[in-house]
Each structure stands twice: as C-alpha cells, then as structure tokens.
Design a protein around this motif. Structure first.
Motif, PDB file in Angstrom:
ATOM      1  N   LEU A 176       4.750  71.113  43.895  1.00  0.00           N
ATOM      2  CA  LEU A 176       3.391  71.330  44.578  1.00  0.00           C
ATOM      3  C   LEU A 176       2.260  70.625  44.372  1.00  0.00           C
ATOM      4  O   LEU A 176       1.319  70.539  45.584  1.00  0.00           O
ATOM      5  N   LYS A 219       0.271  82.818  46.471  1.00  0.00           N
ATOM      6  CA  LYS A 219       0.735  82.709  47.105  1.00  0.00           C
ATOM      7  C   LYS A 219       1.570  83.373  48.057  1.00  0.00           C
ATOM      8  O   LYS A 219       2.683  82.549  46.893  1.00  0.00           O
ATOM      9  N   LEU A 247       3.985  81.175  49.204  1.00  0.00           N
ATOM     10  CA  LEU A 247       4.890  80.161  47.908  1.00  0.00           C
ATOM     11  C   LEU A 247       5.751  80.459  46.963  1.00  0.00           C
ATOM     12  O   LEU A 247       6.522  78.902  47.551  1.00  0.00           O
ATOM     13  N   ASP A 251      -3.180  78.163  46.052  1.00  0.00           N
ATOM     14  CA  ASP A 251      -2.369  78.482  46.363  1.00  0.00           C
ATOM     15  C   ASP A 251      -1.484  78.958  45.088  1.00  0.00           C
ATOM     16  O   ASP A 251      -1.088  79.770  45.206  1.00  0.00           O
ATOM     17  N   ALA A 291      -0.696  70.107  47.519  1.00  0.00           N
ATOM     18  CA  ALA A 291      -1.085  72.179  47.261  1.00  0.00           C
ATOM     19  C   ALA A 291      -2.280  72.440  46.568  1.00  0.00           C
ATOM     20  O   ALA A 291      -2.437  71.859  45.586  1.00  0.00           O
TER      21      ALA A 291
END
Length: 354
Positions: A200, A177, A180, A129, A205
């Motif tokens: 996160l 990403k 996000l 991520d 994540a």
C-alpha cells in the motif's frame, strides 16, 4: 456511520501449550471468562455490534460459546479458514461477511486499551485508506517498527532490528476502508505486515498511524498471559467483564479457606477448592481444580481439574488439564506439565517439559 469488527483467531497458540491442546488461545479463561469475551464486550460498549471471527483451529469452540452473539449484545458470525492464510489472507477470507465501509481488524491475542470510538473517528477524520494503532515499548528490538512523520503518515514497516529507528510498534489493531480489503489477494497466504502494508505504501495509499498510550499486551506467552489476566482482575486493563476490580477474583462455586492467601490479581475458577495455608499470587487457576493446604502457586497457569497436593511449589509454570502435582514437588523456571501427567510425591522437578 456503521463499523464492522474483524477478529483474527485462527492461530494454534503453540507458545501456550499444553493449554491450547484442548482450547484455542483466545478461548482460554482469562479473569474468569474466555479471553475473547473481553474484546467482544468492549466492542459492544463502543457501539460496534457487527463482529466477524476469522477462525481455523478448533473453530467449533468459538461457535459453541458465542453462537450468533446475541447474548453478548452483538451480531456475530464465524468464517472458517480451511488452510492457514496468514494475517492478510485471513482478512481477505472474511470479506464476504462485511457490511460497513469502515472495518476494524484485531489480532485476537492482543489486549488493547485504546479508546475505540476515538480511533475510528481519527481514521475517518483523516480519510486514511488504512490506520494502524501503534504503541510504544521500552525495547523495540523484538518487534517490527513503524516510523511515522509529523502528520502521522506511516513511512515504513521495518522488520526486527538490533538498532530500532523508533520505539513505535504495531499494536495489532487496524482500521481499513472496506474497498482496500478487496485488493488483498484471495485464496493464498498473505502477511499483512510484510506484503499488504508495504504494498500500500508503494502504491501511494494514505496509511496513517494512531499512537495510543493505553494498555497493551500480547497474550501469546505464559508470562504475558498470567500478567494480563492479573491486570484485568485488578482493573489495570479495561474490560466490562470485570465490573469490580480487586486483588482476587473468585468464580461461582469456588471454595477458598479463610486461611488461604489469594492475591496479586489471581483468579480461582468455578468449583475450584483451595485449602488452608495455600498461597496463590498473580496466577490463573481454572475450573474444578484442587489446591491443597500449604501449596504455593506464583505467576502460574493451572488447568482444569488439576490436583496440587500439600506443600507443592509452582513458580512461573503451566500445568495442563487433569495433571496431578504430588506433595512436596517444586516446579520453577517455566516448567510445563502436560495434560494427565502425574508427578509422584516427594520428587523435585525443575524440567521445562514434563
């Protein structure tokens, strides 16, 4: 697959005052060009051509110099913060200007010699991520530490500690990403280090670390600025803007006496004149300055249109634009001379703020 680049350049650069009274820190001359130029050209070299600047302080300076980015081979857009939003808030503020599914985010005052192509490929290969670029330092007590497991997954974000658990620190470069970025709260200050990344991790994540052994330096202090500029001139730090590294860099129109010594990665700005017997080591002298015969400048930053009279000594100093340093004056120990100040001939100064 396309990649966007976001560069956060909204800070006030208070640690580099008085130079940043007239220009934002990322626009100060560094190895002959505004500091940010080195990063923009490295992005182009890596095939990343959509660049978004997150600006705030003196935003017009970036816009005037870079324009739409075409003369640098990129498509560049400036997005202005109307109030200070922090690192995370600054990233969220540029979201509407992003196009690609992979977004690189840079702190605009760091010089990172990482292989950008490999960094992006690593991020995509792991399907993370977020991927953080990490670097190792000898003494991590002054930094936030980022421990990782054997597979490179980030385990925690630790604030400054007298007993660091790792020598790995955040290098100020991230791969996100795109989706996000939309999860960062909009319209308020957010710290990416203290709020976004820890949040996160708590949510499960996949946050990875990418350890680089390449060049890294935070250009935020005068000492780091002059060392970083010298590293660029000498080729220690990579930049397409310095095609022929060497011990000195003379900009167009600079006039240097053959009896002057310029070395240690020093830069002499455009139209600056350096007299016979002057000794300039590891320093950055900006445009239209006058360095007289016998002056000695070591590890210092000398602003635009500064006059340094014969026999003056500057060591580890910052001299603001249009200042005049009289004959025989000695400045050391981090002295800072503010713009337009005239120091009289023969006085000896060691003050830190003049």
């Amino acid at each position: 697959m396309a990649t966007d680049a976001v560069i956060l350049v909204g800070g006030f650069g208070t640690r580099l005052r008085p130079l940043t009274l007239s220009a934002p820190k990322p626009m100060l001359p560094t190895a002959g060009v505004p500091f940010l130029t080195h990063l923009v050209l490295r992005l182009r070299e890596a095939g990343i051509t959509h660049v978004v600047l997150g600006t705030s302080y003196r935003a017009e300076v970036f816009e005037d110099y870079f324009g739409d980015g075409s003369r640098f081979g990129v498509d560049l857009r400036c997005v202005v913060e109307k109030e200070a939003l922090g690192t995370g808030g600054g990233i969220r503020n540029v979201a509407s200007a992003l196009r690609a599914d992979t977004v690189l985010v840079f702190n605009g005052d760091n010089m990172i010699g990482v292989d950008l192509v490999d960094f992006v490929e690593s991020h995509r290969k792991t399907d993370a991520d977020v991927t953080l670029c990490l670097t190792r330092v000898e003494d991590a007590r002054a930094y936030g530490c980022v421990p990782t497991d054997a597979d490179g997954r980030v385990e925690a974000f630790l604030e400054k500690d007298p007993n660091p658990v790792t020598d790995q620190i955040n290098a100020g470069l991230y791969a996100f990403k795109r989706r996000l970025i939309d999860t960062i709260p909009a319209g308020r200050p957010v710290s990416v280090e203290k709020e976004t990344f820890p949040g996160l991790l708590r949510s499960g994540a996949d946050v990875r670390g990418y350890l680089t052994t390449g060049y890294w330096r935070d250009f935020g202090t005068p000492a780091d600025f002059v060392q970083g500029s010298a590293d660029l001139v000498r080729g220690v730090a990579p930049s397409p803007a310095v095609p022929r590294p060497g011990e000195r860099l003379l900009m167009p129109g600079a006039s240097v006496s053959p009896k002057a010594k310029i070395y240690g990665g020093s830069t002499i700005g455009a139209r600056t004149a350096v007299g016979a017997g002057a000794d300039i080591d590891g320093s950055a002298v900006f445009e239209d300055a006058r360095i007289a015969a016998g002056a000695v400048i070591r590890r210092s930053i000398v602003g635009n249109r500064v006059t340094v009279h014969p026999g003056a000594l500057l060591e580890d100093c910052v001299i603001g634009d249009d200042a005049v340093i009289g004959a025989g004056i000695e400045l050391r120990y981090g002295a800072r001379v503010w713009p337009g100040v005239h120091l009289a001939e023969g006085s000896i100064r060691f003050s830190s703020d003049l």
